[in-house]
Enzyme design. Structure first.
Site, mmCIF file in Angstrom:
data_model
loop_
_atom_site.group_PDB
_atom_site.id
_atom_site.type_symbol
_atom_site.label_atom_id
_atom_site.label_comp_id
_atom_site.label_asym_id
_atom_site.label_seq_id
_atom_site.Cartn_x
_atom_site.Cartn_y
_atom_site.Cartn_z
ATOM 1 N N LYS A 8 0.847 -1.214 0.000
ATOM 2 C CA LYS A 8 0.000 0.000 0.000
ATOM 3 C C LYS A 8 0.879 1.259 0.000
ATOM 4 O O LYS A 8 1.980 1.238 -0.531
ATOM 5 C CB LYS A 8 -0.989 -0.049 1.167
ATOM 6 C CG LYS A 8 -1.783 -1.360 1.200
ATOM 7 C CD LYS A 8 -2.952 -1.341 2.136
ATOM 8 C CE LYS A 8 -3.643 -2.708 2.085
ATOM 9 N NZ LYS A 8 -4.825 -2.766 2.919
ATOM 10 N N HIS A 44 -8.868 -3.291 -5.859
ATOM 11 C CA HIS A 44 -8.768 -3.447 -4.403
ATOM 12 C C HIS A 44 -9.911 -2.660 -3.758
ATOM 13 O O HIS A 44 -10.307 -1.614 -4.264
ATOM 14 C CB HIS A 44 -7.412 -2.932 -3.923
ATOM 15 C CG HIS A 44 -7.168 -3.236 -2.490
ATOM 16 N ND1 HIS A 44 -7.708 -2.479 -1.478
ATOM 17 C CD2 HIS A 44 -6.476 -4.243 -1.885
ATOM 18 C CE1 HIS A 44 -7.354 -3.011 -0.322
ATOM 19 N NE2 HIS A 44 -6.604 -4.076 -0.535
ATOM 20 N N GLU A 104 -10.008 -0.711 -1.399
ATOM 21 C CA GLU A 104 -9.682 0.703 -1.123
ATOM 22 C C GLU A 104 -9.822 1.531 -2.397
ATOM 23 O O GLU A 104 -10.221 2.695 -2.347
ATOM 24 C CB GLU A 104 -8.262 0.806 -0.523
ATOM 25 C CG GLU A 104 -8.255 0.328 0.925
ATOM 26 C CD GLU A 104 -6.969 -0.341 1.382
ATOM 27 O OE1 GLU A 104 -5.926 -0.168 0.726
ATOM 28 O OE2 GLU A 104 -7.024 -1.060 2.404
ATOM 29 N N GLY A 157 -7.517 -4.933 7.208
ATOM 30 C CA GLY A 157 -6.878 -4.018 8.152
ATOM 31 C C GLY A 157 -7.603 -3.917 9.491
ATOM 32 O O GLY A 157 -7.321 -3.029 10.281
ATOM 33 N N SER A 214 -6.601 -9.342 6.908
ATOM 34 C CA SER A 214 -6.039 -9.678 8.230
ATOM 35 C C SER A 214 -5.418 -11.075 8.298
ATOM 36 O O SER A 214 -5.545 -11.769 9.304
ATOM 37 C CB SER A 214 -7.095 -9.494 9.328
ATOM 38 O OG SER A 214 -7.502 -8.140 9.385
#
Ligand code: PGA
Length: 268
Positions: free
Chosen positions: A12, A104, A106, A184, A224
């Site tokens: 990232k 992704h 995000e 995350g 995670s």
């Protein structure tokens, strides 16, 4: 032999060139030492690092002599031109990327990428000879409403028409199932939850591309993943490795996840 596992580190927007270089070197060294315990481990598990764009050249140099590959975290639909702030597939090729992460969550949530954007990017990646790692996954709300499979189905349906017809290219596609609520957050899907969606993705791919192709396509889990849960997740028959965020920022932790992928590589 079954599908070769794949462990991808998504760094990232973290780190400068110096820290990226140190981390890449430590990972290369660790991957080499895994060879003692796992001879021919490159046939069992592929490793890909996706650093920020500014560190790609440095990480490419650090991984050049090893089996570790590199990839981009995103890519433009267009080939070249007036697209301020974008990176093309040609540019990723120029620094010897083999993979590119697309869609992704995000990118979907923060940069408004929608299924059609990601579908077009998938087409561009194949044209540029890059292997797309297409991310799919539901939000917490969608899961709570019982919509998980429906959402994932829509995300897969969108990319299908953009996959080239050649079977040898189709089987290179990588899908990453990343439940948005697990990214995350430290809250990962249980192995059963992951397997249910992975199996469904493979069945969907089989319906479109045929059983043989669907059996060759790698489906990664992301969200995670840590050394203590990786083995449980990767042991599932339809989980072929992971897309790792936070845990990929520490070489030791990332290497432990690679080891978990090697340990569970027993599919045929
Ligand atoms: P995480 O991120 O491992 O930090 O949850 C995964 C990802 O965003 O790909």
């Amino acid at each position: 032999m079954g599908r070769c596992a794949l462990v991808v580190g998504n760094w990232k927007m973290n780190g400068r060139i110096s820290s990226s270089k140190d981390r890449a070197k430590a990972i290369v060294k660790g991957v080499e030492s895994l060879q003692e315990q796992w001879p021919k481990h490159e046939e069992l598990c592929e490793v890909v690092l996706c650093p920020p764009f500014t560190a790609l050249t440095t990480v490419q140099a650090a991984t050049k002599k090893s089996i570790v590959e590199i990839g981009g975290q995103n890519m433009a639909i267009e080939k070249a031109g007036a697209f301020t702030g974008e990176i093309s597939g040609n540019m990723l090729n120029d620094v010897e990327c083999r993979y590119v992460i697309l869609g992704h969550s995000e990118r979907r949530a923060l940069f408004k990428e929608i299924n059609t954007t990601i579908a077009k990017k998938t087409a561009t990646a194949f044209k540029e000879n890059l292997i797309p790692i297409v991310c799919v996954g539901e939000t917490l709300e969608e899961r709570q409403e019982g919509d998980t499979l429906h959402v994932v189905r829509g995300q897969i349906d969108a990319i299908i028409p953009h996959i080239p017809p050649e079977p040898e290219i189709q089987q290179k596609l990588v899908i990453a199932y990343e439940p948005v609520w697990a990214i995350g957050t430290g809250q990962q899907a249980t192995p059963e939850q992951a397997e249910e969606v992975h199996r469904y993705i493979r069945e969907t791919l089989a319906a479109y591309l045929g059983k043989e192709i669907s059996e060759a396509i790698r489906i990664l889990y992301g969200g995670s993943v840590k050394p203590d849960n990786a083995e449980g997740l990767f042991s599932n028959p339809n989980v072929d490795g992971g897309l790792i965020g936070g845990a990929a920022l520490d070489a030791k932790t990332f290497l432990a996840i690679i080891e978990a992928a090697l340990k569970t590589q027993k599919k045929d």
